[in-house]
Scaffold this motif. Structure first.
Motif, PDB file in Angstrom:
ATOM      1  N   ILE B 219      37.760  50.855  43.707  1.00 23.54           N
ATOM      2  CA  ILE B 219      38.753  51.292  42.699  1.00 23.54           C
ATOM      3  C   ILE B 219      38.729  52.437  42.238  1.00 23.54           C
ATOM      4  O   ILE B 219      37.594  53.003  41.619  1.00 23.54           O
ATOM      5  CB  ILE B 219      38.633  50.022  41.475  1.00 23.54           C
ATOM      6  CG1 ILE B 219      38.659  48.574  41.984  1.00 23.54           C
ATOM      7  CG2 ILE B 219      39.917  50.255  40.365  1.00 23.54           C
ATOM      8  CD1 ILE B 219      38.687  47.695  40.870  1.00 23.54           C
ATOM      9  N   ARG B 221      38.876  55.936  39.866  1.00 20.33           N
ATOM     10  CA  ARG B 221      38.808  55.986  38.404  1.00 20.33           C
ATOM     11  C   ARG B 221      39.882  55.828  37.656  1.00 20.33           C
ATOM     12  O   ARG B 221      40.891  56.731  38.275  1.00 20.33           O
ATOM     13  CB  ARG B 221      38.002  57.567  38.276  1.00 20.33           C
ATOM     14  CG  ARG B 221      36.770  57.379  38.673  1.00 20.33           C
ATOM     15  CD  ARG B 221      36.298  58.673  38.404  1.00 20.33           C
ATOM     16  NE  ARG B 221      34.620  58.867  38.889  1.00 20.33           N
ATOM     17  CZ  ARG B 221      33.720  58.491  38.221  1.00 20.33           C
ATOM     18  NH1 ARG B 221      33.844  58.440  36.870  1.00 20.33           N
ATOM     19  NH2 ARG B 221      32.532  58.423  38.534  1.00 20.33           N
ATOM     20  N   GLY B 222      39.809  55.113  36.537  1.00 17.14           N
ATOM     21  CA  GLY B 222      41.009  55.187  35.480  1.00 17.14           C
ATOM     22  C   GLY B 222      42.280  54.173  35.862  1.00 17.14           C
ATOM     23  O   GLY B 222      42.733  53.783  35.084  1.00 17.14           O
ATOM     24  N   GLU B 225      41.654  50.823  34.054  1.00 19.16           N
ATOM     25  CA  GLU B 225      42.126  50.908  32.631  1.00 19.16           C
ATOM     26  C   GLU B 225      43.721  51.049  32.478  1.00 19.16           C
ATOM     27  O   GLU B 225      43.989  50.743  31.388  1.00 19.16           O
ATOM     28  CB  GLU B 225      41.720  52.286  32.186  1.00 19.16           C
ATOM     29  CG  GLU B 225      40.035  52.153  31.922  1.00 19.16           C
ATOM     30  CD  GLU B 225      39.343  53.311  31.040  1.00 19.16           C
ATOM     31  OE1 GLU B 225      39.791  53.571  29.919  1.00 19.16           O
ATOM     32  OE2 GLU B 225      38.464  53.787  31.331  1.00 19.16           O
ATOM     33  N   ARG B 252      35.708  39.656  33.595  1.00 21.95           N
ATOM     34  CA  ARG B 252      34.508  40.374  32.879  1.00 21.95           C
ATOM     35  C   ARG B 252      34.429  41.809  32.745  1.00 21.95           C
ATOM     36  O   ARG B 252      34.387  42.292  31.704  1.00 21.95           O
ATOM     37  CB  ARG B 252      33.356  39.874  33.556  1.00 21.95           C
ATOM     38  CG  ARG B 252      32.059  39.981  33.059  1.00 21.95           C
ATOM     39  CD  ARG B 252      31.054  39.349  33.251  1.00 21.95           C
ATOM     40  NE  ARG B 252      30.455  39.525  34.630  1.00 21.95           N
ATOM     41  CZ  ARG B 252      29.401  39.167  35.352  1.00 21.95           C
ATOM     42  NH1 ARG B 252      28.940  37.734  34.820  1.00 21.95           N
ATOM     43  NH2 ARG B 252      28.883  39.488  36.470  1.00 21.95           N
ATOM     44  N   ALA B 253      34.840  42.557  33.919  1.00 19.57           N
ATOM     45  CA  ALA B 253      35.018  43.917  33.692  1.00 19.57           C
ATOM     46  C   ALA B 253      36.264  44.286  32.854  1.00 19.57           C
ATOM     47  O   ALA B 253      35.856  45.470  31.988  1.00 19.57           O
ATOM     48  CB  ALA B 253      35.590  44.467  35.169  1.00 19.57           C
ATOM     49  N   HIS B 255      37.217  42.912  30.086  1.00 14.58           N
ATOM     50  CA  HIS B 255      36.694  42.740  28.840  1.00 14.58           C
ATOM     51  C   HIS B 255      35.948  43.914  28.271  1.00 14.58           C
ATOM     52  O   HIS B 255      35.517  44.209  27.153  1.00 14.58           O
ATOM     53  CB  HIS B 255      35.843  41.576  28.666  1.00 14.58           C
ATOM     54  CG  HIS B 255      37.110  40.424  28.531  1.00 14.58           C
ATOM     55  ND1 HIS B 255      37.710  39.691  29.565  1.00 14.58           N
ATOM     56  CD2 HIS B 255      37.784  39.821  27.203  1.00 14.58           C
ATOM     57  CE1 HIS B 255      38.331  38.906  29.002  1.00 14.58           C
ATOM     58  NE2 HIS B 255      38.549  38.972  27.474  1.00 14.58           N
ATOM     59  N   LEU B 256      35.405  44.784  29.276  1.00 17.85           N
ATOM     60  CA  LEU B 256      34.683  45.931  28.945  1.00 17.85           C
ATOM     61  C   LEU B 256      35.491  47.057  28.356  1.00 17.85           C
ATOM     62  O   LEU B 256      34.908  48.057  27.827  1.00 17.85           O
ATOM     63  CB  LEU B 256      33.667  46.257  30.356  1.00 17.85           C
ATOM     64  CG  LEU B 256      32.695  45.390  30.722  1.00 17.85           C
ATOM     65  CD1 LEU B 256      31.848  45.823  31.970  1.00 17.85           C
ATOM     66  CD2 LEU B 256      31.693  44.898  29.514  1.00 17.85           C
ATOM     67  N   PHE B 257      36.640  47.057  28.511  1.00 20.13           N
ATOM     68  CA  PHE B 257      37.458  48.281  28.180  1.00 20.13           C
ATOM     69  C   PHE B 257      38.054  48.016  26.915  1.00 20.13           C
ATOM     70  O   PHE B 257      38.115  46.802  26.300  1.00 20.13           O
ATOM     71  CB  PHE B 257      38.520  48.386  29.175  1.00 20.13           C
ATOM     72  CG  PHE B 257      38.142  48.866  30.597  1.00 20.13           C
ATOM     73  CD1 PHE B 257      37.636  50.000  30.727  1.00 20.13           C
ATOM     74  CD2 PHE B 257      38.380  48.007  31.685  1.00 20.13           C
ATOM     75  CE1 PHE B 257      37.159  50.527  31.985  1.00 20.13           C
ATOM     76  CE2 PHE B 257      37.815  48.586  32.882  1.00 20.13           C
ATOM     77  CZ  PHE B 257      37.258  49.724  33.331  1.00 20.13           C
ATOM     78  N   PRO B 258      38.337  49.071  26.299  1.00 23.57           N
ATOM     79  CA  PRO B 258      38.697  49.118  24.834  1.00 23.57           C
ATOM     80  C   PRO B 258      40.071  48.445  24.929  1.00 23.57           C
ATOM     81  O   PRO B 258      40.740  48.596  25.795  1.00 23.57           O
ATOM     82  CB  PRO B 258      38.705  50.692  24.422  1.00 23.57           C
ATOM     83  CG  PRO B 258      38.339  51.416  25.551  1.00 23.57           C
ATOM     84  CD  PRO B 258      37.782  50.481  26.650  1.00 23.57           C
ATOM     85  N   ALA B 259      40.433  47.857  23.557  1.00 21.71           N
ATOM     86  CA  ALA B 259      41.768  47.212  23.457  1.00 21.71           C
ATOM     87  C   ALA B 259      42.856  48.254  23.872  1.00 21.71           C
ATOM     88  O   ALA B 259      42.624  49.349  23.540  1.00 21.71           O
ATOM     89  CB  ALA B 259      41.832  46.712  22.332  1.00 21.71           C
ATOM     90  N   LYS B 260      44.017  47.730  24.536  1.00 25.55           N
ATOM     91  CA  LYS B 260      45.162  48.591  24.634  1.00 25.55           C
ATOM     92  C   LYS B 260      46.067  48.887  23.522  1.00 25.55           C
ATOM     93  O   LYS B 260      46.240  47.993  22.746  1.00 25.55           O
ATOM     94  CB  LYS B 260      46.079  48.115  25.935  1.00 25.55           C
ATOM     95  CG  LYS B 260      45.121  48.126  26.976  1.00 25.55           C
ATOM     96  CD  LYS B 260      46.229  47.710  28.391  1.00 25.55           C
ATOM     97  CE  LYS B 260      45.751  48.319  29.543  1.00 25.55           C
ATOM     98  NZ  LYS B 260      46.708  48.748  30.351  1.00 25.55           N
ATOM     99  N   SER B 304      60.292  55.661  24.910  1.00 25.55           N
ATOM    100  CA  SER B 304      60.747  56.987  24.262  1.00 25.55           C
ATOM    101  C   SER B 304      59.542  58.144  24.659  1.00 25.55           C
ATOM    102  O   SER B 304      59.942  59.323  25.001  1.00 25.55           O
ATOM    103  CB  SER B 304      61.060  56.588  22.757  1.00 25.55           C
ATOM    104  OG  SER B 304      60.902  58.115  22.130  1.00 25.55           O
TER     105      SER B 304
END
Lengths: 361, 361
Positions: B219, B221-222, B225, B252-253, B255-260, B304
C-alpha cells in the motif's frame, strides 16, 4: 507654592563629573568598537575559528529583514559552505508535554560527554504568537547552556514557516562551519513545521510518552511515517511498565508502514531524561542509521535532494508571493473566489482569468 | 514481362458509379452536418437534455489542446455549472490486479439497477505510455458499456497529471449537467494521481484483495489515510476465509490513524464482483457517509474547499511553468543546481539569483 520636582534616580548624576578613572579615550574605544560591525570576511574567519560571538552575529544577520544585512549574510554563508556539511543533523519532534527540553538536555550532555560539539536550534513559526514556546526559555536546559561544547539558539521568529525554515537551514551551515558536528533541530507539532524540519535533517526522531489508553492517539497524520525512530520518554518509576507496553504497540504500528527508501527500519525505544536510562541507546540507533545510509549512499543523496528541494521550494514560494501580493490580483482573486464558490465559473476558468491579468496586465 | 498488378480490395469500386440510391443531396447533407460544429449554446442545450453525443463532443473540446476549442469548452462548462454539483463523486483506487474494472462493472450495474445514472471516468496520466492501462479497453466492462444509464469515458491522455486532473474535473461538471447522479473516478496507484483524485471526489474507496502473508504490504504511503472505505474484492470460493482475515487486519490498522475531519470512521468490507456478494454493502456504506457528512455540513465544505484548491493549484502550476520554461532561466537553473550541489552557493542564495533574473530581467 510650586511642589518640588521629585528627584529621579536617572538624574542623580546631573552635575557630577565622571570619575577620573574612566578616561575619555577608553570610552571612545568602547563606542568605536560597538559601532564597527565586523566585515563578512572577519565573521567568516571568526566562525571558522569556532568563535561563538562571530557565529551569533552571523546568525543575527541571517535573521535580519534588512536587505543589506541579508546580502552580507549570503556572503558569509557562501564562504562557510565548503566547510559545512560535515555533521549529523537530527530532527526532534513531539507534542508539548513529552519533555523535549529535558530530553535534549540529557541527550546533548551525553553527546558532549562523547566529545561532540552540539548545536541546538528550533523551528517554531508559532513563536511570535506563543512568545517562544520552544527553546525560548534557555533555563529549561540549564546544564547544556553552560556547556562550552554546546550552542543553543532559539527559533527565528516573526515570520512565515518558509522564512523560519530558510533561517534555520542557513544557521545549520554556520554552526557546521563553526565546528559543531551534531545539530539538533527541535520542532513542535504545529502545521507544516515537521515537514520543513524533516526536509533539513538526516534523522527524524519522534518523542512520545506512554499515556492512558490508546498510545497512538494524538499523532498527527504523516508524522509516524516520517519518523526514523520513536523514543518513549519518561520511562522511569511507575511509568516503566506502561512505556514498555507502548513500545510494543508502536512497534506493531510501524510494521504496517511500507519500507523506507533509506532501507532503514524505524526503531522504537524507551528512555528517561531523568535517570538517563536509554539515552545512550538513542545515539546507538542514530549511529546505526548513519552507518547504513552512508554505506548505501542514501545519506549523501538525501542531502543533495534536500538542497535542491529548498532551492525549488524558495522559488515556488516567491513566485506565489509575487502573484498573490500583486495589487490588481488581490481584488480580482476575491471576486473569482466568490464566483467559484457560487458555481458561476469553474476553478480552472477562474485561474485563467487571474493568470491572464497577471502576465498580460 | 511485367507482373500483373494485384487487384486491391480498396480499388474495387474504381470505375463503378455510385448506386442511384445515394442521392447527391443526401451526401451533401451528411457532409454539411459533419463540417458544422455545434455552437456552445447548442452543446449546452444538448447536455442539459441528457444527449450523450453532445456530452461526448463537449468532453472532446475539454480535452483539446486547441485554444479556440478551449475557449468554447470554458463557455460550455460555465453554462453547465449551475446545473452540476448534484451528484455523489466516488474515487476508486487499487493496484493492478485487484479487479477494478470488474468491480466497477458490478457496482455500476447495481447502481443503474437502483435507477441511478452512472458516469465512469479515469485519471491515469500514465496512459500515454501504457496506451490506456485503465478504462482504455471498454470491453472489460461489457455489461456496463451497453447500459443506457451508464457512460464510460477513458482517461484524457498525453498530458501532465495537472492537465489530466483539470480535464477530468471539467468532465465531471459536464456529466453532472447531463443528469449523471453518480460519478465514479477510477485511478491506479501511480505517483500523485491518487492525491489528485482524492481532491475531486466526495468519497474515496481503496480496493484490495487478500494475498499471501502481510495484507498491508504494497500500500503506498498515505493511501490508507485517504481511504473512506477499504473493500476487499474477490472474496469468493476459496478466498472467502482469507478475505475475512484481511478485513480484521485492515480494521485494526485503520484504528491506528487519527480521526478524520469528516467525523467518518473508515470501514472495511469484503465483496465479490463475480458472485455480487457485498456489492450492495458498498453502496450502503457510501449512503451512510453521505447522510453523516450532509448533516454535519462536511460534504458542502469539502466541495467548496476542493474548488478553491483547484483554482489555486492551477495558478501555482502555471506560475511554475512560466518560470521554469523561461529560456534565460533554464540555463541559469542548471548552473545554479550544480553550484548548490557542489556547495558553492546556498539553495536560498541560488533561488535569489534566479528570481532576480526572472523578475528584473
Amino acid at each position: 507654592m510650586k511642589k518640588p520636582k521629585p528627584k529621579l534616580a536617572l538624574k542623580e548624576k546631573e552635575g557630577v563629573s565622571p570619575p577620573e578613572i574612566i578616561s575619555a579615550s577608553v570610552v571612545e574605544n568602547i563606542q568605536q568598537f560597538r559601532k564597527v560591525q565586523p566585515s563578512a570576511k572577519e565573521l567568516v574567519e571568526g566562525i571558522l575559528e569556532g568563535n561563538i560571538t562571530a557565529l551569533s552575529r552571523a546568525i543575527t544577520l541571517v535573521e535580519s529583514t534588512n536587505s543589506e544585512h541579508l546580502a552580507k549574510a549570503n556572503e558569509v554563508i557562501n564562504a562557510c559552505l565548503p566547510f559545512a556539511n560535515k555533521s549529523v543533523r537530527i530532527g526532534i519532534t513531539g507534542v508539548p508535554g513529552v519533555g523535549k527540553s529535558t530530553f535534549i538536555e540529557a541527550f546533548g550532555k551525553y553527546l558532549t560527554g562523547l566529545g561532540k560539539k552540539v548545536a541546538v536550534l528550533a523551528v517554531d513559526p508559532s513563536s511570535t504568537i506563543s512568545h517562544g514556546s520552544i527553546l525560548g526559555d534557555k533555563t529549561r536546559m540549564e546544564e547544556l547552556v553552560k556547556d562550552e561544547n554546546a550552542y543553543i539558539r532559539p527559533s527565528a521568529s516573526g515570520e512565515t514557516l518558509g522564512g523560519v525554515a530558510r533561517k534555520t537551514r542557513e544557521t545549520i551551515t554556520l554552526c557546521e562551519a563553526a565546528g559543531f558536528d551534531t545539530i539538533i533541530i527541535e520542532t513542535v507539532g504545529v502545521g507544516q513545521s515537521e515537514t520543513a524540519v524533516h526536509s533539513m535533517v538526516d534523522f527524524f526522531l519522534l518523542l512520545k510518552i506512554s499515556g492512558a489508553g490508546d498510545e497512538l492517539q494524538g499523532i498527527k497524520r504523516g508524522i509516524m511515517e516520517m519518523a526514523d525512530a520513536i523514543v518513549i520518554n519518561k520511562a522511569d518509576g511507575d511509568n516503566i511498565k506502561k512505556a514498555k507496553l507502548a513500545k510494543t504497540e508502536f512497534n506493531r504500528a510501524l510494521h504496517l508502514f511500507p519500507a523506507k527508501k533509506s532501507g532503514w527500519m524505524p526503531t522504537v525505544s524507551t528512555c528517561s531524561s531523568y535517570t538517563k536510562e536509554g539515552i545512550d541507546e538513542v545515539w546507538k540507533t542514530i549511529s546505526d542509521y548513519l552507518e547504513l545510509t552512508q554505506n548505501n549512499h542514501y545519506f549523501a543523496e538525501k542531502r543533495s535532494s534536500q538542497s535542491q528541494y529548498w532551492m525549488l521550494e524558495t522559488i515556488n514560494e516567491q513566485l506565489k508571493n509575487n502573484f498573490f501580493n500583486h495589487p490588481e490580483i488581490q481584488h480580482l482573486l476575491e471576486e473569482n473566489k466568490k464566483a467559484v464558490q457560487n458555481n458561476k465559473v469553474s476553478p480552472f476558468a477562474a485561474a485563467s482569468i487571474l493568470l491572464e491579468k497577471y502576465f498580460k496586465g
